[in-house]
Design a protein around this motif. Sequence first.
Motif, mmCIF file in Angstrom:
data_model
loop_
_atom_site.group_PDB
_atom_site.id
_atom_site.type_symbol
_atom_site.label_atom_id
_atom_site.label_comp_id
_atom_site.label_asym_id
_atom_site.label_seq_id
_atom_site.Cartn_x
_atom_site.Cartn_y
_atom_site.Cartn_z
ATOM 1 N N ALA A 203 -8.330 -2.163 -0.791
ATOM 2 C CA ALA A 203 -8.073 -0.889 -1.457
ATOM 3 C C ALA A 203 -6.741 -0.297 -1.007
ATOM 4 C CB ALA A 203 -9.207 0.091 -1.170
ATOM 5 N N LEU A 204 -6.413 -0.451 0.262
ATOM 6 C CA LEU A 204 -5.130 0.038 0.773
ATOM 7 C C LEU A 204 -3.970 -0.708 0.121
ATOM 8 C CD1 LEU A 204 -6.091 0.332 4.539
ATOM 9 C CD2 LEU A 204 -5.338 2.247 3.103
ATOM 10 N N LEU A 205 -4.084 -2.014 -0.005
ATOM 11 C CA LEU A 205 -3.021 -2.810 -0.625
ATOM 12 C C LEU A 205 -2.860 -2.454 -2.102
ATOM 13 C CD1 LEU A 205 -3.789 -6.244 1.051
ATOM 14 C CD2 LEU A 205 -1.696 -4.902 1.360
ATOM 15 N N THR A 206 -3.975 -2.242 -2.788
ATOM 16 C CA THR A 206 -3.913 -1.861 -4.201
ATOM 17 C C THR A 206 -3.254 -0.501 -4.369
ATOM 18 O OG1 THR A 206 -5.893 -3.162 -4.736
ATOM 19 C CG2 THR A 206 -5.298 -1.391 -6.259
ATOM 20 N N ALA A 207 -3.609 0.437 -3.496
ATOM 21 C CA ALA A 207 -3.004 1.770 -3.560
ATOM 22 C C ALA A 207 -1.508 1.704 -3.267
ATOM 23 C CB ALA A 207 -3.691 2.701 -2.560
ATOM 24 N N LEU A 208 -1.122 0.872 -2.317
ATOM 25 C CA LEU A 208 0.301 0.721 -1.990
ATOM 26 C C LEU A 208 1.068 0.162 -3.188
ATOM 27 C CD1 LEU A 208 2.538 0.877 0.142
ATOM 28 C CD2 LEU A 208 1.886 -1.427 0.877
ATOM 29 N N ASP A 209 0.516 -0.840 -3.833
ATOM 30 C CA ASP A 209 1.171 -1.415 -5.019
ATOM 31 C C ASP A 209 1.297 -0.382 -6.142
ATOM 32 O OD1 ASP A 209 1.355 -3.845 -3.729
ATOM 33 O OD2 ASP A 209 -0.377 -4.741 -4.735
ATOM 34 N N ARG A 210 0.232 0.392 -6.345
ATOM 35 C CA ARG A 210 0.232 1.370 -7.444
ATOM 36 C C ARG A 210 1.269 2.467 -7.210
ATOM 37 N NH1 ARG A 210 -2.250 6.230 -7.897
ATOM 38 N NH2 ARG A 210 -3.499 5.873 -6.019
ATOM 39 N N LEU A 211 1.292 3.018 -6.010
ATOM 40 C CA LEU A 211 2.258 4.072 -5.715
ATOM 41 C C LEU A 211 3.687 3.551 -5.781
ATOM 42 C CD1 LEU A 211 0.537 5.924 -2.719
ATOM 43 C CD2 LEU A 211 0.613 6.609 -5.111
ATOM 44 N N THR A 212 3.893 2.343 -5.313
ATOM 45 C CA THR A 212 5.239 1.766 -5.322
ATOM 46 C C THR A 212 5.724 1.552 -6.744
ATOM 47 O OG1 THR A 212 4.810 0.670 -3.207
ATOM 48 C CG2 THR A 212 6.644 -0.174 -4.523
ATOM 49 N N ALA A 213 4.829 1.142 -7.638
ATOM 50 C CA ALA A 213 5.209 0.900 -9.034
ATOM 51 C C ALA A 213 5.683 2.181 -9.718
ATOM 52 C CB ALA A 213 4.030 0.301 -9.801
ATOM 53 N N GLU A 214 5.262 3.336 -9.225
ATOM 54 C CA GLU A 214 5.701 4.599 -9.806
ATOM 55 C C GLU A 214 7.148 4.920 -9.453
ATOM 56 O OE1 GLU A 214 2.949 7.579 -8.554
ATOM 57 O OE2 GLU A 214 1.260 6.716 -9.652
ATOM 58 N N ARG A 215 7.659 4.283 -8.405
ATOM 59 C CA ARG A 215 9.063 4.435 -7.988
ATOM 60 C C ARG A 215 9.440 5.904 -7.813
ATOM 61 N NH1 ARG A 215 11.736 -0.170 -8.018
ATOM 62 N NH2 ARG A 215 13.834 0.698 -8.325
ATOM 63 N N ARG A 216 8.609 6.591 -7.052
ATOM 64 C CA ARG A 216 8.875 7.989 -6.694
ATOM 65 C C ARG A 216 9.144 8.051 -5.201
ATOM 66 N NH1 ARG A 216 6.778 11.868 -10.531
ATOM 67 N NH2 ARG A 216 6.811 13.382 -8.838
ATOM 68 N N GLU A 217 10.320 8.530 -4.855
ATOM 69 C CA GLU A 217 10.658 8.604 -3.438
ATOM 70 C C GLU A 217 9.761 9.574 -2.686
ATOM 71 O OE1 GLU A 217 15.357 7.405 -3.220
ATOM 72 O OE2 GLU A 217 14.864 9.522 -3.478
ATOM 73 N N ASN A 218 9.232 10.571 -3.371
ATOM 74 C CA ASN A 218 8.406 11.536 -2.660
ATOM 75 C C ASN A 218 6.984 11.033 -2.402
ATOM 76 O OD1 ASN A 218 7.285 11.829 -5.199
ATOM 77 N ND2 ASN A 218 7.239 14.065 -5.133
#
Length: 390
Positions: A203-218
């Motif tokens: 779940a942590l890896l999936t969340a990391l991938d999802r947030l990264t795909a949004e490409r938001r520095e914040n």
Amino acid sequence: MSKHSRLRWVLGAAALLTACTIRFKSDTSSTDDAFLQRMLVAEDARGTGPEGITPLLEGAKSSDTLLRRVAERGLARLKWAPTPPPPAPPPGANRAARPPARRPPTGPCARLITPAQSADLRVSLAAADSLATCEDDGSTFVRLATSNNDNVRAAAITALGRAAKYAYDTIYVAALASRGYQVVLAAAGALAGSPNKAMAVPALLTALDRLTAERRENSRDERVAIVARLTELGAPANAPRLAPYVTDYDSTVAQKAAALLTTWSGTTVTAHPMPLPIRSEPLAKIFRTRGMQLRITMAKSSGGGVIVVNLFNDEAPATIARVARLARAHYYDGLSFHRYVAGFVIQGGSPGANEVVGDVQFMRDELLGHPHTRGTVGISTRGHDTGDAQ
């Protein structure tokens, strides 16, 4: 407020503006093409783009008929999209991952349930703040850990992790899929030291991938917190999933990933961050402008009135360019001053009414020779070069 945040937004004589609406005068036409473009992009990306569904939510409140129609269409389409269920524990997962049976809240914090669900922003934020210091058996926090209010949900998850440790890891894992950055941050923190690695790590890896795909520095704080949990709970077998992050657009995330991969492999891994392109702004034009002001119109519900801010164009052109661009795009319309500390600060400009959610990209620091005394305004940060328009 996070202990790790260093936030600066000072505006004197504004103690009554905790839940206000900010509006700016601009020269946009009745149908702002740039705003319309943002809404169409958000609709096309099904709310997974850099701005999520924020443009659609803003458009739904517009006085322009066309913008409202496009926003309502986009929001309707997003409602049709199925919400993915939380990941199920794998066979043989630690039995401790199963939470105790839920019971009606009976602890001393149960009185916060009704105000936490209030539609009045001032009331719900006050309730969320109270959860940080309230102590009970956890039943209240379980009830609020699935709240539709992300600020309340985050506060409840943090309190639940404090009260019940790992008994409710399934709740934290499900929260990692939230669109609310503050909820993800709270969930990652609550999973610290969890014995339920088989459930938490995917779940942590999936969340990391999802947030990264949004490409938001914040999203830096949330992604760094996730990498910290992977450092505790992950294993060398997870290295292929983490390897792409050594070239992440955020240098902090890239360095954290490289350090973890070095630990797992026993071989030095070097970070090679690839920053996002810097948005082009009319800095020279703003630098040469004199007498530029920011006009903030408060909602009648907060007492009304207008605040006029004089801008130092030749000292902070990048900051002024960011704020002016967002104001003209109606980014600040309908937002609140969500934080108030008597004698120190009031802070606003967050679509999520919290310190975590802000504009997509960070801006560089512009240090002026003017002290932040009563009646001055500045940009909040969470570290060097991390201003995001709050």
